[in-house]
Write a protein that holds these residues in place. Structure first.
Motif, mmCIF file in Angstrom:
data_model
loop_
_atom_site.group_PDB
_atom_site.id
_atom_site.type_symbol
_atom_site.label_atom_id
_atom_site.label_comp_id
_atom_site.label_asym_id
_atom_site.label_seq_id
_atom_site.Cartn_x
_atom_site.Cartn_y
_atom_site.Cartn_z
ATOM 1 N N GLU A 50 -1.712 0.476 -5.352
ATOM 2 C CA GLU A 50 -3.020 -0.308 -4.596
ATOM 3 C C GLU A 50 -3.365 -1.572 -4.019
ATOM 4 O OE1 GLU A 50 -7.834 0.783 -6.339
ATOM 5 O OE2 GLU A 50 -6.126 0.690 -7.714
ATOM 6 N N GLU A 51 -2.522 -2.481 -4.881
ATOM 7 C CA GLU A 51 -3.302 -3.738 -4.449
ATOM 8 C C GLU A 51 -2.528 -3.942 -2.874
ATOM 9 O OE1 GLU A 51 -1.775 -6.189 -7.978
ATOM 10 O OE2 GLU A 51 -3.262 -5.455 -9.001
ATOM 11 N N ASN A 52 -0.860 -3.675 -2.834
ATOM 12 C CA ASN A 52 0.040 -3.771 -1.651
ATOM 13 C C ASN A 52 -0.832 -3.318 -0.897
ATOM 14 O OD1 ASN A 52 1.312 -5.833 -3.917
ATOM 15 N ND2 ASN A 52 2.665 -4.487 -3.838
ATOM 16 N N ALA A 53 -1.802 -2.140 -0.628
ATOM 17 C CA ALA A 53 -1.367 -1.169 0.211
ATOM 18 C C ALA A 53 -3.038 -2.296 1.032
ATOM 19 C CB ALA A 53 -2.266 0.371 -0.505
ATOM 20 N N TYR A 54 -3.660 -2.619 -0.178
ATOM 21 C CA TYR A 54 -4.932 -3.112 1.027
ATOM 22 C C TYR A 54 -4.478 -4.544 1.432
ATOM 23 C CZ TYR A 54 -7.875 0.018 -1.376
ATOM 24 O OH TYR A 54 -8.719 0.698 -2.158
ATOM 25 N N LYS A 55 -3.293 -5.611 0.688
ATOM 26 C CA LYS A 55 -3.033 -6.356 1.300
ATOM 27 C C LYS A 55 -2.241 -5.966 2.884
ATOM 28 C CE LYS A 55 -1.973 -8.432 -2.688
ATOM 29 N NZ LYS A 55 -0.764 -9.627 -4.012
ATOM 30 N N LEU A 56 -1.583 -4.963 2.766
ATOM 31 C CA LEU A 56 -1.352 -4.970 4.395
ATOM 32 C C LEU A 56 -1.821 -4.267 5.049
ATOM 33 C CD1 LEU A 56 1.534 -2.647 2.494
ATOM 34 C CD2 LEU A 56 2.299 -4.366 4.022
ATOM 35 N N GLY A 57 -3.014 -4.229 5.130
ATOM 36 C CA GLY A 57 -3.927 -3.517 6.232
ATOM 37 C C GLY A 57 -4.882 -2.213 5.363
ATOM 38 N N ALA A 58 -4.667 -1.250 4.870
ATOM 39 C CA ALA A 58 -4.704 0.351 4.744
ATOM 40 C C ALA A 58 -6.669 -0.004 4.398
ATOM 41 C CB ALA A 58 -4.480 0.711 3.179
ATOM 42 N N VAL A 59 -7.679 0.570 5.158
ATOM 43 C CA VAL A 59 -8.692 0.935 4.955
ATOM 44 C C VAL A 59 -9.377 1.380 3.516
ATOM 45 C CG1 VAL A 59 -9.431 1.177 7.144
ATOM 46 C CG2 VAL A 59 -9.030 2.990 5.829
ATOM 47 N N LYS A 60 -8.550 2.142 2.895
ATOM 48 C CA LYS A 60 -8.311 3.698 1.128
ATOM 49 C C LYS A 60 -7.059 3.393 1.037
ATOM 50 C CE LYS A 60 -10.656 6.603 -1.135
ATOM 51 N NZ LYS A 60 -11.463 6.230 -1.769
ATOM 52 N N TYR A 61 -6.933 3.211 -0.390
ATOM 53 C CA TYR A 61 -5.755 3.323 -1.174
ATOM 54 C C TYR A 61 -6.320 4.829 -1.934
ATOM 55 C CZ TYR A 61 -2.149 3.308 -4.487
ATOM 56 O OH TYR A 61 -1.225 4.063 -5.674
ATOM 57 N N VAL A 62 -5.087 5.262 -2.001
ATOM 58 C CA VAL A 62 -5.695 6.398 -3.361
ATOM 59 C C VAL A 62 -3.988 7.033 -4.209
ATOM 60 C CG1 VAL A 62 -7.573 7.382 -2.448
ATOM 61 C CG2 VAL A 62 -5.776 8.243 -1.739
ATOM 62 N N THR A 63 -4.408 6.958 -5.354
ATOM 63 C CA THR A 63 -3.172 8.154 -5.557
ATOM 64 C C THR A 63 -3.446 9.072 -6.110
ATOM 65 O OG1 THR A 63 -2.874 5.628 -7.257
ATOM 66 C CG2 THR A 63 -1.741 8.315 -7.949
ATOM 67 N N LEU A 64 -2.865 10.292 -5.743
ATOM 68 C CA LEU A 64 -3.203 11.801 -6.023
ATOM 69 C C LEU A 64 -1.618 11.969 -7.678
ATOM 70 C CD1 LEU A 64 -2.886 12.796 -2.138
ATOM 71 C CD2 LEU A 64 -4.675 12.523 -3.420
#
Length: 400
Positions: A50-64
């Motif tokens: 989750e932390e890395n996804a936002y650092k990479l530029g994602a507007v949203k991260y989800v765990t399914l």
């Protein structure tokens, strides 16, 4: 204009990290990073993702989290069918990919995505599993595969991420691992040389126990319901407990060689204590509780079930039909199986079942007959031999 939405199947590895950043920075997408967990990610890994996804530029991260769905729609039937590909491999990661793909497809439709991206290369099975699932479930969405289409090297991906301020340890290790609830696959290293096997150090779980230990597994209508007398309503926890016990002995290690979906042969190492112990115990119990023809026909359809699952045909309409037959076959598969564990091996010991067909009132194998007379036995044998006697009377020169 509103940005187009893309869902990236995000594992946190190099390829999917590159996808998130490149689609954001270079292609102008609004990126949603989705990690579909089928039991292979720890809480710490999911938090880091989750932390890395936002650092990479994602507007949203989800765990399914689809671990329970994976069990109910796949693992359960693989146990019912005693499914081992080529009689060896418990179809660990390959079966998980289908359910990860389906979860990501559902999420993409839920948010109205324009595209789905995954990080598979052009040389493996996963590209087929993801592409086919998305083509069927999201036919109007574009499928983006940057690693495959740009034929990217690891160095190119790492250099791009570093140049854009993202630094992580993407060092290519000697071995690559895919960890899941149904086993861990191991690629690289000695596996690339057909003459070699894996050393002890290649396995994630080391042998920590010596001597021997008794393990009892209880099944109700084919499903694992108790481990060493402790009942489990959560089947995932039961599997994890068997894994904990068996992996301490290094049980479940092997090497699988098989044909890939794209036609080349592949080789993979694996460690899968829980699948190997559960399937062995279940199959042993079935020998006591199923008829000869139930065992025979179940084995035929289970072989197809495993092959279709491995080769990305889970959505083939015949699969629920096979599942129905497998489920029906389990109605009398009840009882407790005793196994003896020791370092790197195990053996089946015995079965205690209310549906034990070995215990019957007609006869005890090798001891005495109660359901027929000696004259009836002789008559049965004579009638059974009729085709052979007729053939060799007509062709005495072919006697062997």
């Amino acid at each position: 204009m509103a940005k187009k939405k893309v869902v990236v199947a995000f594992s946190g590895g190099l390829d999917t990290s590159y996808n998130v950043m490149y689609l954001t920075k270079e292609m102008g997408y609004e990126v949603y990073a989705a990690c579909a967990n089928t039991g292979g990610f720890s809480e710490e890994q999911l938090k880091a993702n989750e932390e890395n996804a936002y650092k990479l530029g994602a507007v949203k991260y989800v765990t399914l989290d689809v671990t329970q769905e994976y069990y109910e729609k796949s693992l359960k039937y693989m146990v019912f069918g005693n499914v081992l590909r080529n009689g060896t491999y418990p179809i660990s990661v390959s079966s998980e990919r289908i359910f990860q793909g389906m979860a990501i497809a559902r999420y993409a439709k839920e948010i109205g995505a324009d595209a789905i991206a995954h990080g598979s290369t052009g040389a493996g099975n996963d590209q087929v599993r993801f592409d086919m699932t998305f083509l069927v479930l999201c036919p109007k969405m574009e499928i983006i595969t940057l690693t495959r289409d740009k034929n990217l090297s690891r160095k190119e991906e790492v250099d791009y991420l570093n140049a854009n301020g993202y630094f992580a340890d993407f060092t290519k290790l000697k071995y690559s691992y895919n960890v899941g609830i149904w086993g861990t696959s191991i690629c690289g290293g000695e596996i690339l040389d057909s003459k070699q096997g894996l050393p002890e150090t290649a396995y994630l779980k080391q042998v920590t126990k010596s001597g021997s230990e008794i393990l009892s597994l209880t099944f109700t209508k084919g499903e694992l319901t108790a481990v060493n007398g402790v009942e489990y309503s959560d089947k995932i926890k039961a599997i994890q407990e068997v894994e904990r016990i068996g992996s301490a002995y290094g049980i479940g290690r092997d090497m699988h060689v098989g044909d890939t979906i794209i036609g080349i042969k592949g080789r993979v190492g694996f460690e899968a204590a829980a699948p190997m112990l559960i399937i062995a115990a279940h199959k042993f119990l079935e020998k006591f509780t199923l008829s000869k023809w139930q065992q025979y026909w179940k084995e035929q359809v289970a072989n197809w079930y495993g092959m279709f699952l491995h080769e990305s045909q889970y959505l083939e309409p015949v699969m629920p039909d096979i599942e129905a037959m497998l489920t029906s076959s389990q109605r009398n598969v009840n009882g407790t199986v005793t196994l003896e564990l020791r370092p790197l091996s195990f053996s089946t010991v015995g079965v205690d079942s209310p549906d034990d067909l070995v215990k019957n009132k007609l006869g005890e194998y090798g001891e005495g007959a109660k359901g027929w007379t000696s004259e009836e036995a002789k008559g049965f044998i004579k009638v059974t031999s009729t085709p052979l006697r007729a053939y060799y009377l007509a062709h005495p020169d072919e006697e062997r």
